[in-house]
Design a protein around this motif. Structure first.
Motif: not given
Length: 422
Positions: A205-226
């Protein structure tokens, strides 16, 4: 219903009476595991017709907030249509589930009119390419050791696991967990490979000019890192850990969706949008304090509804290090339930956080101990935490006010009674 005296309650009758007596009510509800069973194969999901009809009777007071989607081959709209003899009847009479999907970027009304506020055509086009990439990833991965599945088995797994959602394409590997659950090292390796694949998608995505468009959601997860990225929950014992790897648009987090829903709710009641007609999840701040301040600055307290947040995915796992024991807290419903709780405190509206125990489905999750909770209700001096291991802890800022330990069927019965009595 005084939240301070009803935490971790099993008193559904008191909750029902309280909500029936609340005129200005807004119910915001997750879907999978809440009103339908958690299943390994999303294509087998079903909704009870009486539940759908109950949502219709609660029109104006009920919205969904889900990381799934309304539309597409795996969308909830198709499940709603299956419950009726004539799908046309669903659209004409307004039986679709109103609210936000894809984490908050897919908006739908009761008649099935769908939009993606704040999402560009370029972003939708990249999302459209993800399912084919995911199919190729599984095809290559599962053909070699340690998996070495046959071509027919791989095809079946791909059909079940690759969810071609238009706004949140997903790898749902529940069925693979079923296949490899007696080979835990292979299962954990698969989780690791899926996480790496998702990271590679972000790079594409970043190579396509969309580097700030997406994120990964994990379910379930252990919260967020730093860095603010969600942590994968790897399998441990009977707990499958992360089974859903969702490629999502930035801003598509449920807590932001709460404010989008409130914005529409206010318009319904007073004819204006406090945050503007075109406010959407991608324009909003994401931090809890900023969301609370945005609400306080724009929403009239006299019109603020009593909000009931309903979810099933909240996690809390102890981690031991040189500083002692601390907890990694996550779960895809944690953020929006926390905001509902904090809005209730900020606006003094006695909001309610409702937790559905979805561990009785096909997907292994920590369950609550109903007998222990019942003993706690009779003896408040008895610690409640042993009944909620893996879900919450004594220092958790999120309080689960009312619990449905028997899962989605128990909640659907309650929901239908609420719709009837209101």
């Amino acid at each position: 219903m005084d939240l301070k005296s009803h935490a971790y309650s099993l008193d559904h009758a008191t909750l029902l009476q309280s909500l029936c007596n609340t005129e200005n009510l807004l119910l915001i509800q997750d879907l999978d595991g809440v009103c339908m069973e958690l299943v390994r194969d999303p294509l087998t999901r079903r909704l009870d017709r009486r539940y759908i009809e109950a949502t219709h009777r609660l029109a104006g007071h009920f919205y969904v907030l889900t990381n799934g989607e309304h539309i597409g081959s795996r969308g909830v709209n198709a499940i709603v249509e299956q419950a009726f003899d004539t799908p046309e009847h669903v659209r004409e009479q307004g039986f679709y589930l109103p609210g936000l999907a894809a984490g908050g970027v897919q908006l739908q009304d009761r008649h099935g009119r769908v939009s993606h506020p704040g999402v560009t055509d370029e972003e939708l086009a990249f999302l459209h390419s993800v399912p084919q990439r995911a199919r190729q990833f599984l095809r290559d991965l599962l053909a070699v050791a340690p998996y070495s599945l046959s071509a027919d088995a791989i095809a079946a797994m791909i059909e079940s696991c690759v969810l071609d959602n238009p706004a949140s394409p997903t790898l749902n590997i529940n069925r693979l967990h079923q296949h490899f659950q007696d080979r835990p090292h292979s299962w954990i390796s698969l989780q690791q490979a899926a996480s790496v694949f998702m990271g590679e998608l972000l790079q594409h995505a970043a190579a396509s000019g969309l580097g700030d468009s997406f994120f990964i959601h994990y379910a379930p997860n252990l919260g967020r890192d730093d860095n603010g990225d969600e942590r994968v929950k790897y399998s441990e014992g009977d707990n499958a850990g992360t089974t859903d790897f969702q490629f999502m648009l930035k801003g598509a987090i449920k807590e932001v969706g709460v404010l989008v829903i409130l914005n529409h709710y206010y318009h319904q009641r007073c004819g204006r949008y406090p945050l503007g007609e075109h406010f959407n999840a991608r324009q909003s701040p994401r931090e809890l304090d900023a969301l609370l301040q945005l609400a306080q600055d724009h929403f009239d307290p006299a019109l603020m509804p009593r909000i009931v947040g309903v979810g099933d995915t909240v996690t809390s796992y102890p981690q031991n290090d040189h500083d002692g024991t601390h907890y990694q807290r996550g779960g895809s419903d944690r953020g929006f339930l926390t905001l509902v709780q904090q809005l209730g405190r900020r606006f003094d509206t006695d909001n309610v956080v409702v937790y559905i125990d979805s561990s009785g489905g096909e997907v292994r999750r920590p369950g609550v101990d109903r007998d222990h909770l019942q003993r706690h209700a009779e003896r408040p001096d008895l610690s409640v935490w042993n009944a909620l291991r893996g879900t919450t802890d004594a220092d958790d800022p999120l309080t689960l006010d009312v619990i449905f330990p028997e899962g989605h069927r128990q909640y659907v019965d309650f929901f239908c009674r609420l719709a009837d009595q209101r």
